[in-house]
Write a protein that holds these residues in place. Structure first.
Motif, mmCIF file in Angstrom:
data_model
loop_
_atom_site.group_PDB
_atom_site.id
_atom_site.type_symbol
_atom_site.label_atom_id
_atom_site.label_comp_id
_atom_site.label_asym_id
_atom_site.label_seq_id
_atom_site.Cartn_x
_atom_site.Cartn_y
_atom_site.Cartn_z
ATOM 1 N N GLY A 49 0.849 -1.190 0.000
ATOM 2 C CA GLY A 49 0.000 0.000 0.000
ATOM 3 C C GLY A 49 0.888 1.245 0.000
ATOM 4 O O GLY A 49 2.055 1.178 0.399
ATOM 5 N N LEU A 50 0.344 2.373 -0.436
ATOM 6 C CA LEU A 50 1.174 3.572 -0.587
ATOM 7 C C LEU A 50 0.835 4.664 0.424
ATOM 8 O O LEU A 50 -0.329 4.966 0.672
ATOM 9 C CB LEU A 50 1.007 4.153 -1.996
ATOM 10 C CG LEU A 50 1.216 3.198 -3.175
ATOM 11 C CD1 LEU A 50 1.129 3.962 -4.495
ATOM 12 C CD2 LEU A 50 2.557 2.473 -3.058
ATOM 13 N N LYS A 51 1.904 5.262 0.961
ATOM 14 C CA LYS A 51 1.790 6.430 1.823
ATOM 15 C C LYS A 51 2.838 7.428 1.350
ATOM 16 O O LYS A 51 3.867 7.025 0.819
ATOM 17 C CB LYS A 51 2.077 6.060 3.279
ATOM 18 C CG LYS A 51 1.021 5.138 3.888
ATOM 19 C CD LYS A 51 1.367 4.775 5.313
ATOM 20 C CE LYS A 51 0.129 4.249 6.010
ATOM 21 N NZ LYS A 51 -0.823 5.304 6.353
ATOM 22 N N VAL A 52 2.589 8.717 1.556
ATOM 23 C CA VAL A 52 3.566 9.720 1.121
ATOM 24 C C VAL A 52 3.745 10.784 2.204
ATOM 25 O O VAL A 52 2.759 11.336 2.691
ATOM 26 C CB VAL A 52 3.105 10.426 -0.185
ATOM 27 C CG1 VAL A 52 4.200 11.364 -0.703
ATOM 28 C CG2 VAL A 52 2.724 9.423 -1.264
ATOM 29 N N HIS A 53 5.005 11.034 2.590
ATOM 30 C CA HIS A 53 5.317 12.237 3.379
ATOM 31 C C HIS A 53 5.267 13.391 2.380
ATOM 32 O O HIS A 53 6.194 13.573 1.580
ATOM 33 C CB HIS A 53 6.723 12.146 3.963
ATOM 34 C CG HIS A 53 6.804 11.467 5.290
ATOM 35 N ND1 HIS A 53 6.440 10.172 5.483
ATOM 36 C CD2 HIS A 53 7.197 11.940 6.515
ATOM 37 C CE1 HIS A 53 6.615 9.855 6.766
ATOM 38 N NE2 HIS A 53 7.070 10.910 7.406
ATOM 39 N N ALA A 54 4.169 14.130 2.395
ATOM 40 C CA ALA A 54 3.897 15.085 1.317
ATOM 41 C C ALA A 54 3.828 16.525 1.827
ATOM 42 O O ALA A 54 3.152 16.804 2.818
ATOM 43 C CB ALA A 54 2.562 14.720 0.658
ATOM 44 N N ASP A 55 4.526 17.416 1.158
ATOM 45 C CA ASP A 55 4.407 18.855 1.427
ATOM 46 C C ASP A 55 4.582 19.185 2.917
ATOM 47 O O ASP A 55 3.856 19.991 3.471
ATOM 48 C CB ASP A 55 3.049 19.388 0.915
ATOM 49 C CG ASP A 55 2.795 19.022 -0.552
ATOM 50 O OD1 ASP A 55 3.785 18.872 -1.301
ATOM 51 O OD2 ASP A 55 1.615 18.880 -0.932
#
Ligand code: NIG
Ligand code: FE
Length: 416
Positions: A246-252
């Motif tokens: 599954g995908l997670k992103v440390h974003a912005d």
């Protein structure tokens, strides 16, 4: 079958199967005098006390728990932590108080890279003992399910060591632990100036090993100026998806690099941090249904403005809250503290914060069908609070009102 009846409880719980968004984000089901039956750790009934007590069946081994008229809520799900680390970074905290910027410390080989050196030097047993201690502390603050990321190893062997420790914490504590692979947390010293070379290593060696051994459920990347670009993050995430993670992103987190839009486009389960997310990024998250995992204690610790939770809820983005517990940008394992910051700092209502720390955060780690609400079929993970309503979590500031913690119906913490 072990049957336990929790009675004389003021039950406050989100309900329903999908992540709550928009006006639903604040919807809470309230039972002024409620009861709940746990059968072998799973909720089999919940409702007004009289109705639930009438369901009691003779013959079942039964234990009655009087909740003393206190507020009862689902156990917290903390969907974003880096609590597997080998040493604190108190000195670095003081440097930041004196004006040093978080990303500048990293650029000079400190920050995450200093934690990497400590993880390399620590034995697996030592790392386990430290991680277990933090996890048990989180449990005492009401966290019954926690996500823990790797990412202080940054080579195949050390990342696997971290994931092995993280999974062992799940086996040897009452907590349900969700392991996330985050080999793309920083660029290791050996690859300074050759970020693409490190992404090659991630894609060709680390990710295949993690996927083949089945030691992580999610894959996460720090998409940030001077760390991994959106293009590099995309390459890694696409490959992670192909390998079944599954995908997670440390974003912005610090700068708006389009991380939120990238998470939305790839159908990530969550985009996390979002302190600097643009209006466009927020619209993209709303359209994809990607959960915004917000970390107000990180903004607090970095002395930065909070993520725009209100704008996100108004735009229809499902919002969850997490601690981000780590030795650098945010050292807390307390979900009550995060709840309080959500209400007092970000302007969430108490109901919105409750949904964000239970139901939506369970969905953010793929466990929406298992925990996060007090409904039949879910785990009997619940907290008895020293208060009448969940507002106590923000009202009694800086203090944990969590009196008792039950994991799958078993009492695992009792302070009163
Ligand atoms: O979520 N942003 C990157 N990672 C962590 C901090 C990790 C650290 O400083 O050790 C975060 O803020
Ligand atoms: Fe983080």
């Amino acid at each position: 079958m072990t049957v336990k009846i929790f009675r004389n409880a003021r039950i406050y719980t989100p309900v329903g199967d999908a992540p709550s968004r928009g006006l639903d984000q604040g919807m809470i089901h309230i039972l002024e005098r409620g009861a709940l039956i746990s059968s072998d750790g799973i909720i089999s009934a919940v409702g007004p006390e009289e109705e639930v007590l009438a369901l009691r069946q003779a013959g079942d081994a039964e234990e009655e728990v009087d909740c003393g008229g206190c507020c009862v809520i689902p156990g917290f799900v903390d969907p974003h932590t880096h609590m597997c680390f080998a040493a604190r970074r108190e000195e670095e905290f003081s440097m930041r108080l004196a004006g040093a910027a978080y990303l500048d410390i990293l650029k000079k080989g400190g920050g995450i890279l200093s934690s990497v050196r400590h993880v390399h030097a620590a034995s697996e047993q030592e790392l386990f003992e430290r991680t277990r201690a933090l996890a048990l502390s989180a449990l005492s603050f009401g966290t019954t399910t926690v996500e823990i990321k790797s990412g202080y190893g940054l080579d195949t062997e050390s990342e696997l060591k971290m994931l092995s420790v993280i999974r062992r914490v799940g086996r040897e504590t009452p907590l349900h632990v969700v392991p996330t692979f985050m080999g793309a947390h920083a660029v290791p010293e050996a690859y300074r100036g050759d970020v693409d070379g490190y992404v090659d290593l991630l894609v060709n060696e680390m990710l295949p090993a993690v996927a083949e051994q089945g030691v992580a459920l999610f894959s996460d990347v720090f998409c940030e100026e001077g760390v991994f670009s959106p293009g590099q993050a995309r390459r890694l995430l696409v490959e992670s998806r192909r390998r079944g993670l599954g995908l997670k992103v440390h974003a912005d987190e610090v700068h708006d690099t389009g991380g939120a839009a990238l998470a939305a486009e790839l159908g990530a389960i969550s985009a996390e941090h979002l302190l600097a997310a643009s209006d466009e990024g927020i619209r993209a998250l709303a359209a994809s249904g990607t959960i915004a995992v917000l970390l107000p204690a990180t903004a607090y610790s970095l002395r930065k403005p909070y993520a725009r939770a209100r704008a996100m809820i108004d735009a229809g983005v499902p919002v969850a809250l997490a601690t981000d517990c780590n030795p650098g940008s945010c050292f807390t394992e307390s979900m009550p503290f995060v709840f309080g910051l959500g209400v007092m700092g970000m302007g969430l209502s108490v109901g919105e914060a409750l949904v964000a720390t239970t139901k939506n955060s369970a969905h953010a780690v793929g466990l929406g069908a298992v925990c996060g609400t007090l409904e039949p079929g879910k785990n009997a993970d619940l907290l008895v609070l020293d208060g009448d309503t969940p507002a106590i979590l923000a009202y009694h500031a800086g203090v944990s009102p969590v009196k008792r913690v039950y994991k799958k119906g078993e009492r695992v913490v009792c302070t009163a």
